[in-house]
Design a protein around this motif. Structure first.
Motif, PDB file in Angstrom:
ATOM      1  N   ALA B 131     -10.046   2.847   9.673  1.00 30.25           N
ATOM      2  CA  ALA B 131     -11.045   3.281   8.696  1.00 30.25           C
ATOM      3  C   ALA B 131     -10.423   4.179   7.630  1.00 30.25           C
ATOM      4  N   ALA B 132      -9.507   5.065   8.075  1.00 29.63           N
ATOM      5  CA  ALA B 132      -8.883   5.990   7.125  1.00 29.63           C
ATOM      6  C   ALA B 132      -8.009   5.234   6.136  1.00 29.63           C
ATOM      7  N   MET B 133      -7.268   4.256   6.629  1.00 26.19           N
ATOM      8  CA  MET B 133      -6.408   3.452   5.756  1.00 26.19           C
ATOM      9  C   MET B 133      -7.248   2.671   4.749  1.00 26.19           C
ATOM     10  N   ALA B 134      -8.358   2.139   5.209  1.00 31.89           N
ATOM     11  CA  ALA B 134      -9.236   1.380   4.312  1.00 31.89           C
ATOM     12  C   ALA B 134      -9.756   2.283   3.197  1.00 31.89           C
ATOM     13  N   ALA B 135     -10.125   3.534   3.565  1.00 28.29           N
ATOM     14  CA  ALA B 135     -10.634   4.468   2.560  1.00 28.29           C
ATOM     15  C   ALA B 135      -9.540   4.845   1.569  1.00 28.29           C
ATOM     16  N   LEU B 136      -8.319   5.053   2.090  1.00 28.52           N
ATOM     17  CA  LEU B 136      -7.190   5.389   1.205  1.00 28.52           C
ATOM     18  C   LEU B 136      -6.891   4.223   0.263  1.00 28.52           C
ATOM     19  N   ASP B 137      -7.047   3.019   0.773  1.00 27.88           N
ATOM     20  CA  ASP B 137      -6.833   1.818  -0.036  1.00 27.88           C
ATOM     21  C   ASP B 137      -7.859   1.766  -1.164  1.00 27.88           C
ATOM     22  N   GLN B 138      -9.082   2.133  -0.826  1.00 28.06           N
ATOM     23  CA  GLN B 138     -10.173   2.099  -1.793  1.00 28.06           C
ATOM     24  C   GLN B 138      -9.904   3.017  -2.990  1.00 28.06           C
ATOM     25  N   VAL B 139      -9.267   4.170  -2.736  1.00 23.92           N
ATOM     26  CA  VAL B 139      -8.971   5.084  -3.842  1.00 23.92           C
ATOM     27  C   VAL B 139      -7.558   4.854  -4.389  1.00 23.92           C
ATOM     28  N   GLY B 140      -6.905   3.800  -3.895  1.00 20.48           N
ATOM     29  CA  GLY B 140      -5.616   3.390  -4.436  1.00 20.48           C
ATOM     30  C   GLY B 140      -4.465   4.323  -4.093  1.00 20.48           C
ATOM     31  N   ILE B 141      -4.503   4.930  -2.899  1.00 21.38           N
ATOM     32  CA  ILE B 141      -3.440   5.886  -2.594  1.00 21.38           C
ATOM     33  C   ILE B 141      -2.900   5.682  -1.177  1.00 21.38           C
ATOM     34  N   LYS B 142      -3.144   4.458  -0.704  1.00 21.93           N
ATOM     35  CA  LYS B 142      -2.747   4.114   0.655  1.00 21.93           C
ATOM     36  C   LYS B 142      -1.246   4.305   0.909  1.00 21.93           C
ATOM     37  N   HIS B 143      -0.438   3.970  -0.111  1.00 19.60           N
ATOM     38  CA  HIS B 143       1.015   4.034   0.068  1.00 19.60           C
ATOM     39  C   HIS B 143       1.517   5.456   0.309  1.00 19.60           C
ATOM     40  N   LYS B 144       0.690   6.462   0.056  1.00 15.24           N
ATOM     41  CA  LYS B 144       1.121   7.863   0.231  1.00 15.24           C
ATOM     42  C   LYS B 144       0.659   8.428   1.570  1.00 15.24           C
ATOM     43  N   TRP B 145       0.198   7.572   2.473  1.00 18.08           N
ATOM     44  CA  TRP B 145      -0.493   8.055   3.670  1.00 18.08           C
ATOM     45  C   TRP B 145       0.297   9.057   4.497  1.00 18.08           C
ATOM     46  N   HIS B 146       1.631   8.939   4.480  1.00 17.95           N
ATOM     47  CA  HIS B 146       2.419   9.829   5.329  1.00 17.95           C
ATOM     48  C   HIS B 146       2.840  11.100   4.602  1.00 17.95           C
TER      49      HIS B 146
END
Ligand SMILES: Nc1ncnc2c1ncn2[C@@H]1O[C@H](COP(=O)(O)OP(=O)(O)O)[C@@H](O)[C@H]1O
Ligand SMILES: [Mg+2]
Lengths: 391, 250
Positions: B131-146
């Motif tokens: 769910a968290a990854m999906a939300a990060l994807d939605q705001v276009g910042i998934k690649h910075k997750w770590h």
């Protein structure tokens, strides 16, 4: 939020504040370490004492009686007593010791202790003879002038080792050597090799008082000693009607006393060391209170995202518990290695005891939890709005 | 965003809401009889000058605080008398906050920050990450997750906080001066994103003192001294504001 996540959070918090965490844990490390060192060393000393005493006949009871003109006990009473209590007592021997000069021609030893015993003495004291025999029942009955000698006596009085059947003079009376005790301590003066045994009946006659007042009883083992002492006391009191005339002692009761003393001492010292754990707990509480104040905003954020009281409470309690558990673990390692090290230097076989490890570790964790509770409660009770506003 | 989208039953209903702060012997009526209904899918801006009671209103709508009197019904549930832990659960399930200062936790990485509301919702590790990854994807910042928050720009951090607000799939996004700390370019991006959320059907309530920001909403509620002095569509508000007596309402 489960426990594992709590530990992870706590670990992060410890690692991110290394210097502070180490200083906070120092109290725990020293506290736990010193409890383990003290208890381990005391145990080592106790074991050392017990070990060195257990060679010396821990199944034996020594009795000294003072006979009066009207009341007295003699060896016949004692033999009868032993045969009446066959499930506790194995055997008894009267002991009559006297110092005499012993001679062979011109060679002599002055003030040699002559021990007059019954035939039972050999087995009771695990004597091993290299040649000949020990004093027997007939020798005792007939008050024969026979003796069994140690190798020190042989080497002092004779040129040869082959002395069986030869005669020595004890206080001027000729005694025939019927047995030689095997060398055990290099024939040193004053060692186990420096001994002369003879029939107690004979030595009693030769001695100044002529009475028998010392006895040595053998029980079936250490665990019978206490009962044996009681039986003896009852028996002798009935005969002599005066406690002052009876003296009963044993290695075991001595050991029990020493045991009691050292464990009391180790409890007291361990307890004093334990107080430092309490001080360490206060240190943890202090640091946790600072931490709660510093992290007010974090708490507000967590609460705004749905953290309940118990989530925040457990986060901070787990953190406090982890700090003290971590400190406790380091303290155990530190204490365990130091107690072995110190033991080596002092020369006792000291080791960390499982009891002291479990006890001090659980006390340290317990103290962490108890002293962490107050700060954690403060954190959990924060109002999310105030907490969010803090900058 | 037109009338057809708005359902009949209100998501938020404030009835005669009062919040009174007492400091010493002084009494401040921060909210003084507020009546407000916000329907599902609306995009509402609450505006007013400093001290007008915006934050107080937002705290109550956000279930961070309870009113002194009056009622607050959220999604059909009366929230006005709830205890701390019940409020926490309401916040967790129904509300996503976006703060002016982002309010990310500096010691957690981006993913862990976004996972927080899911953690407190009792979701398992795998579900949280998904769910968290999906939300990060939605705001276009998934690649910075770590990454950690301090490794990101202000605009990126605000996007992370939007992702965190979205992660739990709340009924209401509550944004408190979300552009207050951003330059005008990133402010526009964030506002555009809020609009996009609204277009997707999410209810958004925006609290601001900035008129140009408020104008992005479809409906504006103007507070003054703890009371609503305007409540209507944005175009009507522009008219209202032009006629406003500046001496009276600032
Ligand atoms: N915790 C509080 N204690 C006392 N007074 C408060 C508190 N919070 C806000 N107020 C007062 O309530 C009024 C409204 O404040 P607030 O809701 O913060 O307005 P805004 O966010 O529009 O600036 C102000 O007069 C403020 O001083
Ligand atoms: Mg405000």
């Amino acid at each position: 939020m489960n426990l594992f996540q709590g530990f992870r959070l706590a670990f992060k918090s410890i690692v991110s504040n290394k210097m502070r965490s180490i200083l906070t844990m120092l109290g725990m490390i020293i506290g736990v370490g010193s409890v383990i060192i003290i208890v381990g060393l005391m145990q080592g000393v106790t074991n050392y004492i017990v070990d060195s005493f257990s060679d010396m006949g821990i199944n034996m009871i020594s009795v000294r009686v003072t006979n009066t003109g009207t009341r007295h006990v003699d060896e016949a009473d004692m033999f009868e007593f032993v045969s009446n209590n066959p499930d506790v007592f194995d055997s008894v021997t009267p002991l009559v010791t006297s110092s005499f000069t012993i001679k062979n021609g011109t060679a002599s030893i002055e003030n040699e202790t002559i021990t007059g015993t019954a035939e039972t003495y050999e087995k009771m004291n695990n004597l091993t003879l290299s040649t000949g025999r020990y004093i027997n029942y007939a020798d005792i009955k007939n008050r024969k002038a026979v003796c069994v000698v140690g190798t020190y006596v042989v080497s002092e009085l004779f040129e040869t080792n082959n002395v069986l059947g030869k005669t020595i003079k004890i206080n001027g009376e000729p005694f025939t050597i019927v047995g030689i005790i095997e060398e055990s301590e290099d024939s040193e003066e004053g060692s186990a090799d420096d001994c002369v045994y003879a029939p107690y009946t004979k030595i009693a006659r030769m001695s100044y008082t002529g009475t028998i007042s010392n006895y040595s009883f053998a029980t079936y083992g250490r665990e019978y000693v206490e009962d044996g002492e009681k039986l003896l006391d009852d028996f002798l009191y009935e005969k002599l009607l005066d406690e002052d005339l009876i003296k009963i002692s044993s290695m075991t009761s001595l050991l029990t006393t020493i045991d009691k003393m050292t464990s009391t001492l180790s409890a007291v010292l361990g307890g004093i060391a334990g107080i430092s754990l309490l001080v360490a707990g206060i240190g943890i509480m202090n640091i946790m209170l600072v931490s709660v104040t510093e992290r007010t905003q974090e708490i507000g954020i967590r609460k705004s995202l749905g953290a309940r009281r118990k989530d925040i409470l457990s986060q901070f309690i787990i953190e406090a518990g982890s700090i003290s558990a971590f400190g406790g673990t380091i303290g155990i390692l530190f204490g365990a290695s130091l107690v072995i090290f110190i033991g080596n230097i002092v020369g006792v076989n000291a080791a960390p005891t499982v009891g002291s490890i479990i006890l001090s570790f659980s006390i340290s964790v317990g103290i962490g939890l108890i002293f962490g509770y107050m700060p954690a409660k403060k954190a959990a009770g924060l109002n999310p709005i105030d907490a969010l506003r803090s900058e | 965003m037109e009338q057809g989208k708005i359902e009949e039953k209100p998501l938020i209903e404030l009835i005669d809401l009062c919040k009174i702060y007492v400091t010493g012997d002084e009494e401040v009526r921060a909210n003084d009889g507020i009546n407000l209904k916000i329907m599902n899918g609306e995009f509402v801006a609450i505006i007013g000058k400093s001290g007008s009671g915006k934050s107080t209103t937002m705290n109550i709508i956000g279930a961070l605080d309870v009113p002194t009197s009056g009622k607050y019904i959220l999604g059909g549930i009366d929230v006005s008398q709830m205890k701390d832990d019940e409020l926490a659960s309401i916040r967790n399930k129904m509300i996503g906050f976006i703060f002016q200062q982002y309010h990310l936790l500096p010691k957690l990485n981006i993913l862990e920050n976004v996972e927080l509301p899911l953690l407190y919702a009792g979701k398992g590790k795998a579900a949280r990450k998904e769910a968290a990854m999906a939300a990060l994807d939605q705001v276009g910042i998934k690649h910075k997750w770590h990454n950690f928050p301090n490794q990101l720009s202000g605009g990126q951090q605000q996007r992370v906080s939007i992702a965190r607000a979205l992660a739990g799939n709340p009924s209401l996004i509550l944004a408190d001066e979300p552009t207050g700390a951003l330059d005008s370019k990133t402010s526009k991006e964030v506002l555009a994103f809020l609009k996009k959320l609204h277009d997707g059907g999410t209810t958004v309530v925006l609290i601001t003192h900035d008129h140009s920001v408020a104008l992005q909403a479809n409906r504006i509620v103007r507070l003054y001294d703890g009371k609503i002095i305007f409540d209507g569509p944005t175009d009507e508000y522009i008219e209202f504001e032009s006629k406003l007596d500046n001496n009276l309402y600032g």
